[in-house]
Design a protein around this motif. Structure first.
Motif, short mmCIF file in Angstrom:
data_model
loop_
_atom_site.label_atom_id
_atom_site.label_comp_id
_atom_site.label_asym_id
_atom_site.label_seq_id
_atom_site.Cartn_x
_atom_site.Cartn_y
_atom_site.Cartn_z
N TYR A 175 -12.11 14.11 -45.68
CA TYR A 175 -13.08 13.20 -45.14
C TYR A 175 -14.34 13.46 -45.60
O TYR A 175 -14.84 14.66 -45.49
CB TYR A 175 -13.00 13.38 -43.42
N ASP A 176 -15.12 12.47 -45.86
CA ASP A 176 -16.51 12.69 -46.31
C ASP A 176 -17.53 12.25 -45.18
O ASP A 176 -17.56 11.08 -44.97
CB ASP A 176 -16.76 11.68 -47.65
N ALA A 177 -18.02 13.22 -44.33
CA ALA A 177 -18.38 12.58 -43.07
C ALA A 177 -19.97 12.02 -43.28
O ALA A 177 -20.48 11.11 -42.74
CB ALA A 177 -18.94 14.17 -42.27
N SER A 178 -20.40 12.28 -44.47
CA SER A 178 -21.68 11.49 -44.83
C SER A 178 -21.55 10.08 -45.07
O SER A 178 -22.76 9.34 -44.75
CB SER A 178 -22.32 12.07 -46.11
N LYS A 179 -20.55 9.74 -45.67
CA LYS A 179 -20.37 8.14 -45.94
C LYS A 179 -19.24 7.56 -45.04
O LYS A 179 -18.92 6.47 -44.99
CB LYS A 179 -19.87 8.07 -47.24
N GLN A 180 -18.67 8.46 -43.93
CA GLN A 180 -17.73 8.15 -42.98
C GLN A 180 -16.53 7.54 -43.86
O GLN A 180 -15.78 6.79 -43.21
CB GLN A 180 -18.19 6.87 -42.07
N LEU A 181 -16.02 8.12 -44.89
CA LEU A 181 -15.03 7.80 -45.73
C LEU A 181 -13.89 8.78 -45.72
O LEU A 181 -14.12 9.98 -45.85
CB LEU A 181 -15.34 7.65 -47.17
N MET A 182 -12.63 8.35 -45.29
CA MET A 182 -11.46 9.12 -45.54
C MET A 182 -10.63 8.71 -46.67
O MET A 182 -10.46 7.57 -46.96
CB MET A 182 -10.62 8.78 -44.30
N HIS A 183 -10.51 10.09 -47.50
CA HIS A 183 -9.63 9.66 -48.67
C HIS A 183 -8.10 10.33 -48.46
O HIS A 183 -7.86 11.45 -48.36
CB HIS A 183 -10.53 10.55 -49.54
N TRP A 184 -7.35 9.35 -48.35
CA TRP A 184 -5.86 9.79 -48.41
C TRP A 184 -5.16 9.84 -49.45
O TRP A 184 -5.29 8.82 -50.52
CB TRP A 184 -5.24 8.83 -47.46
N VAL A 185 -4.28 10.63 -49.80
CA VAL A 185 -3.47 10.59 -51.29
C VAL A 185 -1.88 10.73 -50.37
O VAL A 185 -1.58 11.54 -49.70
CB VAL A 185 -3.61 11.77 -52.16
N THR A 186 -1.18 9.87 -51.03
CA THR A 186 0.03 9.77 -50.53
C THR A 186 1.25 9.96 -51.60
O THR A 186 1.05 9.20 -52.69
CB THR A 186 0.62 8.14 -49.69
N PHE A 187 2.16 10.87 -51.18
CA PHE A 187 3.06 11.13 -52.11
C PHE A 187 4.48 10.53 -51.53
O PHE A 187 4.87 10.62 -50.48
CB PHE A 187 3.27 12.60 -52.34
N ARG A 188 5.13 9.76 -52.53
CA ARG A 188 6.64 9.33 -52.07
C ARG A 188 7.63 9.86 -53.22
O ARG A 188 7.48 9.65 -54.18
CB ARG A 188 6.63 7.66 -52.17
N ASP A 189 8.66 10.52 -52.52
CA ASP A 189 9.60 11.23 -53.03
C ASP A 189 11.14 10.75 -53.06
O ASP A 189 11.56 10.48 -51.85
CB ASP A 189 9.69 12.64 -52.78
N ARG A 202 -12.87 3.55 -44.19
CA ARG A 202 -14.08 3.72 -43.63
C ARG A 202 -13.83 3.77 -42.01
O ARG A 202 -13.30 3.14 -41.41
CB ARG A 202 -15.28 2.77 -43.99
N PHE A 203 -14.51 4.81 -41.46
CA PHE A 203 -14.39 5.09 -40.10
C PHE A 203 -15.75 4.66 -39.32
O PHE A 203 -16.61 5.42 -39.55
CB PHE A 203 -14.00 6.73 -39.61
N THR A 204 -15.72 3.74 -38.71
CA THR A 204 -16.90 3.09 -37.82
C THR A 204 -16.81 3.31 -36.42
O THR A 204 -15.71 3.08 -35.78
CB THR A 204 -17.11 1.60 -38.33
N ASP A 205 -17.78 4.13 -35.82
CA ASP A 205 -17.80 4.34 -34.40
C ASP A 205 -17.80 2.94 -33.79
O ASP A 205 -18.33 2.18 -34.26
CB ASP A 205 -18.50 5.41 -33.89
N VAL A 206 -17.49 3.15 -32.35
CA VAL A 206 -17.15 1.89 -31.70
C VAL A 206 -18.59 1.30 -31.25
O VAL A 206 -18.90 0.30 -30.97
CB VAL A 206 -16.46 2.17 -30.40
N GLN A 207 -19.53 2.34 -30.94
CA GLN A 207 -20.88 1.79 -30.60
C GLN A 207 -21.44 1.05 -31.59
O GLN A 207 -22.15 -0.05 -31.62
CB GLN A 207 -21.99 3.04 -30.08
#
Length: 246
Positions: A175-189, A202-207
């Motif tokens: 998570y990059d809190a400064s930009k509110q961006l979550m980076h997910w890497v998904t592996f499928r085996d 991006r995570f935007t707070d409710v307010q």
């Protein structure tokens, strides 16, 4: 919005449906909302049409828009003779002469709009294409109800693919809190092969969300914690928003 990395999750539409399909409680939520606001419905970021086609099969006049052509191609195959249109377009700049009684996004698609500019462009598109008193609905993960800490690879579950094989799914998050961006890497085996995909949300707070909607001319009518319309609480992991065009 969808940069190159953000499209990696959508390269395999058939297995995408098998992994993420079957959310009938969600489909029913949008179906009932559409029935309360009869007219032409628009789903933005519709993907393979999981929700779009559910509504179309039940008599809702609906159009789906997405930017990823392989997903739309599979949606059209599944649609068969249903009276539903699928349009390839960027939701930020989508243009149509049609005005809709309801516009919605699902699959947390709102979080794929990664900047203030992207979110504003999306909402302006929606506002422009809604009828007077039209409804806009969408869900997103609530940052105050989500663990945003960095995580090393952990198991996320399994699904059965198109050949009947069990696919193990795992991933990491940063998570990059400064930009509110979550980076997910998904592996499928699959056992004999492994795939890797990356996605940013991006995570935007409710307010902040309420202020953004108000600024773009929407009245926030309801917020729910889940698809059975339980009232939203500050710690709820998900927030479903139903808005009206002023």
């Amino acid at each position: 919005m969808l940069n190159h990395n953000n499209q990696e999750e959508y390269r395999d539409p058939i297995n995408y449906d098998l992994e993420f399909g079957g959310e009938t409680d969600k489909y029913d939520f949008f179906l009932q909302l559409a029935k309360k606001h009869p007219g032409h419905v628009l789903e933005l970021a519709c993907g393979t049409g999981l929700t779009t086609l559910y509504l179309a099969e039940r008599g809702i006049r609906i159009t789906g828009v997405d930017i990823v052509e392989p997903m739309l191609a599979y949606a059209r195959i599944k649609a068969k003779e249903l009276p539903v249109d699928f349009i390839e377009a960027d939701a930020r700049i989508f243009e149509s002469n049609q005005r809709y009684s309801m516009i919605y996004l699902t699959g947390n698609a709102f979080q794929a709009f990664l900047s203030d500019e992207d979110q504003t462009a999306l909402l302006r598109t929606i506002y422009k294409h809604l009828e007077p008193d039209g409804i806009f609905a969408f869900e997103m993960r609530n940052p105050d109800g989500t663990d945003l800490s960095d995580e090393e690879e952990e198991s996320w579950g399994t699904f059965t693919d198109m050949d009947g094989a069990t696919v193990k799914v795992s991933g990491t998050q940063t998570y990059d809190a400064s930009k509110q961006l979550m980076h997910w890497v998904t592996f499928r085996d699959w056992g004999h092969r492994q795939t890797t995909s990356r996605i940013v949300c991006r995570f935007t707070d409710v307010q902040t969300l309420k202020q953004l909607l108000d600024k773009q001319g929407f009245i926030l009518e309801h917020q729910y914690a889940n698809w059975d319309q339980t009232s939203f609480q500050p710690s709820s992991p998900m927030v479903i928003s139903v808005c009206k065009k002023v």
